[in-house]
Write a protein that holds these residues in place. Structure first.
Motif, PDB file in Angstrom:
ATOM      1  N   ALA A  57     -17.167 -40.635 -24.893  1.00  0.00           N
ATOM      2  CA  ALA A  57     -17.151 -39.322 -24.247  1.00  0.00           C
ATOM      3  C   ALA A  57     -16.629 -38.299 -25.236  1.00  0.00           C
ATOM      4  CB  ALA A  57     -16.286 -39.343 -22.999  1.00  0.00           C
ATOM      5  N   THR A  58     -17.210 -37.122 -25.217  1.00  0.00           N
ATOM      6  CA  THR A  58     -16.720 -36.009 -26.021  1.00  0.00           C
ATOM      7  C   THR A  58     -15.700 -35.255 -25.180  1.00  0.00           C
ATOM      8  OG1 THR A  58     -18.841 -35.815 -27.164  1.00  0.00           O
ATOM      9  CG2 THR A  58     -17.358 -33.919 -27.267  1.00  0.00           C
ATOM     10  N   VAL A  59     -14.494 -35.146 -25.701  1.00  0.00           N
ATOM     11  CA  VAL A  59     -13.388 -34.607 -24.905  1.00  0.00           C
ATOM     12  C   VAL A  59     -12.734 -33.415 -25.613  1.00  0.00           C
ATOM     13  CG1 VAL A  59     -12.906 -36.791 -23.747  1.00  0.00           C
ATOM     14  CG2 VAL A  59     -11.846 -36.316 -25.960  1.00  0.00           C
ATOM     15  N   PRO A  60     -12.044 -32.538 -24.835  1.00  0.00           N
ATOM     16  CA  PRO A  60     -11.421 -31.342 -25.424  1.00  0.00           C
ATOM     17  C   PRO A  60     -10.026 -31.614 -25.979  1.00  0.00           C
ATOM     18  CG  PRO A  60     -11.154 -31.288 -23.067  1.00  0.00           C
ATOM     19  CD  PRO A  60     -11.942 -32.535 -23.364  1.00  0.00           C
ATOM     20  N   ASP A  70     -11.186 -44.895 -30.050  1.00  0.00           N
ATOM     21  CA  ASP A  70     -12.259 -44.260 -30.811  1.00  0.00           C
ATOM     22  C   ASP A  70     -13.453 -43.922 -29.928  1.00  0.00           C
ATOM     23  OD1 ASP A  70     -12.970 -46.844 -30.319  1.00  0.00           O
ATOM     24  OD2 ASP A  70     -13.164 -47.431 -32.425  1.00  0.00           O
ATOM     25  N   TRP A  71     -13.382 -44.299 -28.671  1.00  0.00           N
ATOM     26  CA  TRP A  71     -14.450 -43.964 -27.731  1.00  0.00           C
ATOM     27  C   TRP A  71     -14.227 -42.588 -27.094  1.00  0.00           C
ATOM     28  CZ3 TRP A  71     -11.795 -43.957 -23.029  1.00  0.00           C
ATOM     29  CH2 TRP A  71     -10.627 -44.722 -22.995  1.00  0.00           C
ATOM     30  N   LEU A  72     -13.085 -41.953 -27.400  1.00  0.00           N
ATOM     31  CA  LEU A  72     -12.817 -40.576 -26.983  1.00  0.00           C
ATOM     32  C   LEU A  72     -12.961 -39.695 -28.217  1.00  0.00           C
ATOM     33  CD1 LEU A  72      -9.731 -41.132 -24.642  1.00  0.00           C
ATOM     34  CD2 LEU A  72     -12.103 -40.720 -23.965  1.00  0.00           C
ATOM     35  N   ILE A  73     -14.038 -38.934 -28.289  1.00  0.00           N
ATOM     36  CA  ILE A  73     -14.389 -38.170 -29.484  1.00  0.00           C
ATOM     37  C   ILE A  73     -13.997 -36.702 -29.287  1.00  0.00           C
ATOM     38  CG2 ILE A  73     -16.255 -37.504 -31.024  1.00  0.00           C
ATOM     39  CD1 ILE A  73     -17.788 -39.967 -29.938  1.00  0.00           C
ATOM     40  N   PRO A  74     -13.073 -36.150 -30.136  1.00  0.00           N
ATOM     41  CA  PRO A  74     -12.677 -34.745 -29.996  1.00  0.00           C
ATOM     42  C   PRO A  74     -13.865 -33.802 -30.130  1.00  0.00           C
ATOM     43  CG  PRO A  74     -11.207 -35.926 -31.482  1.00  0.00           C
ATOM     44  CD  PRO A  74     -12.376 -36.830 -31.235  1.00  0.00           C
ATOM     45  N   ALA A  75     -13.897 -32.771 -29.288  1.00  0.00           N
ATOM     46  CA  ALA A  75     -15.009 -31.814 -29.309  1.00  0.00           C
ATOM     47  C   ALA A  75     -14.927 -30.887 -30.516  1.00  0.00           C
ATOM     48  CB  ALA A  75     -15.015 -30.998 -28.018  1.00  0.00           C
ATOM     49  N   SER A 184     -14.776 -42.268 -16.326  1.00  0.00           N
ATOM     50  CA  SER A 184     -15.240 -41.761 -15.037  1.00  0.00           C
ATOM     51  C   SER A 184     -14.389 -40.580 -14.576  1.00  0.00           C
ATOM     52  CB  SER A 184     -15.196 -42.881 -13.995  1.00  0.00           C
ATOM     53  OG  SER A 184     -15.577 -42.402 -12.726  1.00  0.00           O
ATOM     54  N   THR A 185     -13.055 -40.698 -14.745  1.00  0.00           N
ATOM     55  CA  THR A 185     -12.152 -39.609 -14.355  1.00  0.00           C
ATOM     56  C   THR A 185     -12.398 -38.368 -15.196  1.00  0.00           C
ATOM     57  OG1 THR A 185     -10.448 -41.177 -13.654  1.00  0.00           O
ATOM     58  CG2 THR A 185      -9.732 -38.940 -14.130  1.00  0.00           C
ATOM     59  N   ILE A 186     -12.556 -38.569 -16.508  1.00  0.00           N
ATOM     60  CA  ILE A 186     -12.814 -37.437 -17.408  1.00  0.00           C
ATOM     61  C   ILE A 186     -14.126 -36.762 -17.052  1.00  0.00           C
ATOM     62  CG2 ILE A 186     -13.322 -36.833 -19.805  1.00  0.00           C
ATOM     63  CD1 ILE A 186     -11.350 -39.053 -20.631  1.00  0.00           C
ATOM     64  N   ASP A 187     -15.129 -37.549 -16.704  1.00  0.00           N
ATOM     65  CA  ASP A 187     -16.431 -36.981 -16.322  1.00  0.00           C
ATOM     66  C   ASP A 187     -16.298 -36.104 -15.066  1.00  0.00           C
ATOM     67  OD1 ASP A 187     -19.395 -36.899 -16.664  1.00  0.00           O
ATOM     68  OD2 ASP A 187     -19.360 -37.865 -14.694  1.00  0.00           O
ATOM     69  N   GLU A 188     -15.510 -36.548 -14.090  1.00  0.00           N
ATOM     70  CA  GLU A 188     -15.291 -35.764 -12.880  1.00  0.00           C
ATOM     71  C   GLU A 188     -14.554 -34.461 -13.193  1.00  0.00           C
ATOM     72  OE1 GLU A 188     -13.162 -38.245 -10.212  1.00  0.00           O
ATOM     73  OE2 GLU A 188     -14.807 -39.673  -9.915  1.00  0.00           O
ATOM     74  N   GLN A 189     -13.551 -34.551 -14.069  1.00  0.00           N
ATOM     75  CA  GLN A 189     -12.789 -33.356 -14.431  1.00  0.00           C
ATOM     76  C   GLN A 189     -13.649 -32.366 -15.208  1.00  0.00           C
ATOM     77  OE1 GLN A 189      -9.351 -34.864 -16.495  1.00  0.00           O
ATOM     78  NE2 GLN A 189      -8.317 -35.500 -14.604  1.00  0.00           N
ATOM     79  N   GLN A 190     -14.531 -32.880 -16.044  1.00  0.00           N
ATOM     80  CA  GLN A 190     -15.437 -32.012 -16.790  1.00  0.00           C
ATOM     81  C   GLN A 190     -16.380 -31.263 -15.843  1.00  0.00           C
ATOM     82  OE1 GLN A 190     -18.024 -34.015 -19.545  1.00  0.00           O
ATOM     83  NE2 GLN A 190     -18.814 -32.130 -20.419  1.00  0.00           N
ATOM     84  N   THR A 191     -16.908 -31.978 -14.868  1.00  0.00           N
ATOM     85  CA  THR A 191     -17.798 -31.346 -13.894  1.00  0.00           C
ATOM     86  C   THR A 191     -17.076 -30.224 -13.151  1.00  0.00           C
ATOM     87  OG1 THR A 191     -19.014 -33.419 -13.590  1.00  0.00           O
ATOM     88  CG2 THR A 191     -19.217 -31.760 -11.852  1.00  0.00           C
ATOM     89  N   GLU A 192     -15.811 -30.489 -12.770  1.00  0.00           N
ATOM     90  CA  GLU A 192     -15.012 -29.481 -12.063  1.00  0.00           C
ATOM     91  C   GLU A 192     -14.732 -28.272 -12.954  1.00  0.00           C
ATOM     92  OE1 GLU A 192     -12.494 -28.138  -8.727  1.00  0.00           O
ATOM     93  OE2 GLU A 192     -14.286 -29.375  -9.012  1.00  0.00           O
TER      94      GLU A 192
END
Length: 517
Positions: A57-60, A70-75, A184-192
């Motif tokens: 996931a690409t995260v902020p 390494d599966w959390l990739i900084p944006a 899954s949690t990060i995806d929900e927060q991104q949508t919000e």
């Protein structure tokens, strides 16, 4: 009859074989009758195993912490750091059931004892100590123990004295599930976040105070709000958003310095008052008077002292560091005012000083006295106080103290018969009392003994006139006396003797001295 050499050798070999057989049998029995303890991770106990929906996931934010992700990739390159922490906590333990205990006991532990430990395995993303996203899974580890038989080995698992190895297996087994749940949690927060799409300062502030309170998008939104500050009057802008939890801590140090403290007494407030003509002395008085009383502080356990104490946990100047104070001083805020912007409790003498102006300097300004100056405020430089000092202004024992020590008065006076003995050694005051022994033996005698002992000590020291005339320092109260003497002379070699002699004249000194920290 004589045995032939051949038959003798044969018999020796047969005996050796028998002994070897017995040894092998003993070893086998020892092995079979050796107890052990094993542990086994119960995979079926895991509440949920979710199928992976995505691998990355690409995260902020960028991950900071001991756990790799390494599966959390900084944006973006300078994304704020968010901590990823893994923790394990035992939430339940279940011992052997009653029937199981009877079975173990009845078979001499051939049927092993069984217990179960349930653990909560948690992966958590946090920022400023606040949880932003969490994955929590529970699992169990079964323990088997036998005193005489190796039957626990039939359940496989780890043959250890603890279950660390099985917990490590559980961690590896649960890793993918944690990853799936966090993604899954990060995806929900991104949508919000994308639905709200806060752009203006008001929208960002509302997001941070509402749906963004526990979101991985919180750090990015907070820093965005800070970046939107105008070039002029930035402190006033930042002051507006201080109610947002964590906003102050996210600011650069040069801004934090001006905004730490109680409302009206922050650096920004004090600077404004000075510009309007309020004196630094008056502001210093306000700062000292605003120090929260003990009943407004939180009872907290302090590991460094291993004691409970009431400490300031919020408001006042919590979080103010020397670096902050240096910033304020370099900006022109009076040093004596800045030095008092601390959670250190002001001494009673300082409180009295700022209230009465007693410690004003030659120019009439109130200043922060040194510890030595504050200590000297406790003692009078004359003999007009209620309590005479056992030390003179030259820091030597007063003559009356030496007289008491030479008369060994400290070991003879006190209560009961000891007081009578002291009186006898002094002026033989009880020489005409034939029933002194029986009279001083009771409770009444003890009280009389105290009084007699005190009078005896005074006599042995030369009398009141001699005590006062050979003293050039004194105290107005016993508390000041105890604090001063312990702080000033507690480390000296003659302190114990001096206190032993002095407390005979001032009995209340002993208890007060013991309470001084």
């Amino acid at each position: 009859m004589t045995l032939s050499p051949t038959r003798s050798v044969s018999k020796v070999k047969q005996t050796s074989i028998q002994r070897a057989g017995i040894s092998l049998l003993g070893l086998s029995l020892a092995t079979l009758l050796t107890g052990c303890q094993t542990y086994k991770f119960d995979r079926d106990s895991v509440s949920t195993i979710l199928p992976a929906t995505s691998e990355t996931a690409t995260v902020p934010f960028q991950v900071a912490g001991y756990e790799k992700a390494d599966w959390l990739i900084p944006a973006y390159e300078d994304a704020p750091g968010v901590a990823l922490k893994h923790s394990v906590e035992r939430v339940h333990w279940e011992g052997t059931s009653f029937l199981g205990f009877l079975a173990t006991l009845g078979t001499l532990s051939l049927i092993p004892g069984h217990d179960k430990s349930t653990y909560a395995d948690v992966y958590e993303l946090s920022w400023q100590g606040e949880s932003l996203a969490q994955s929590r899974l529970e699992y169990s580890v079964d323990g088997y123990v036998s005193l005489y038989f190796p039957t626990p080995l039939l359940f496989l698992g780890s043959w250890e004295s603890h279950d660390l190895a099985e917990r490590a297996k559980a961690k590896a087994y649960l890793a993918d599930t944690h990853k799936t749940q966090l993604l899954s949690t990060i995806d929900e927060q991104q949508t919000e976040f994308e639905r709200i799409n806060p752009q203006t300062t008001e929208e960002i502030a509302d997001y941070l105070s509402g749906p963004g309170e526990h979101s991985v998008y919180r750090p990015q939104a907070m820093l965005r709000l800070i970046d939107l500050a105008p070039e002029t009057n930035a402190l006033a802008y930042h002051s507006t958003y201080l109610p947002i939890r964590g906003y102050l801590q996210a600011l650069p140090l040069e801004y934090q310095a001006w905004l730490i403290g109680p409302e009206g007494l922050r650096g920004i407030d004090l600077q404004g008052e000075l510009e309007q003509g309020v004196t630094a002395d008056d502001l210093l008085i306000r700062v000292v008077k605003a120090y929260p009383p003990e009943e407004q502080r939180q009872l907290t356990y302090l590991p460094e002292t291993q004691k409970w104490a009431r400490v300031i946990t919020s408001h006042y100047y919590t979080g103010m560091t020397d670096a902050h104070r240096t910033t304020l001083k370099e900006a022109g805020l009076p040093a004596r005012l800045v030095d008092r912007m601390t959670n250190d409790e002001p001494s009673p003498q300082l409180v009295a000083a700022v209230k009465t102006g007693k410690l004003r300097d030659a120019s009439g300004n109130i200043r922060i006295p040194t510890k030595e100056e504050l200590l000297e405020q406790l003692v009078r430089n004359d003999n007009l106080g209620k309590y005479m000092s056992p030390y003179t202004s030259d820091d030597v024992l007063a003559e009356w103290v030496n007289s008491a020590i030479n008369a060994n008065i400290g070991s003879t006076v006190g209560t009961g018969v000891g007081a009578a003995a002291g009186a006898y050694l002094g002026e033989k005051a009880l020489e005409q009392v034939p029933f002194v022994g029986s009279f001083l033996g009771g409770a009444v005698g003890a009280e009389v003994g105290k009084s007699v002992g005190r009078e005896t000590a005074i006599s042995a020291s030369g009398g009141w006139e001699a005590i006062r005339s050979t003293s050039d320092r004194s105290f107005d109260d016993i508390s000041s006396m105890a604090r001063y003497l312990k702080a000033k002379y507690g480390h000296t070699g003659n302190f114990a003797d001096a206190m032993d002699a002095t407390r005979q004249i001032y009995p209340e000194l002993a208890e007060t001295l013991a309470q001084v920290r």
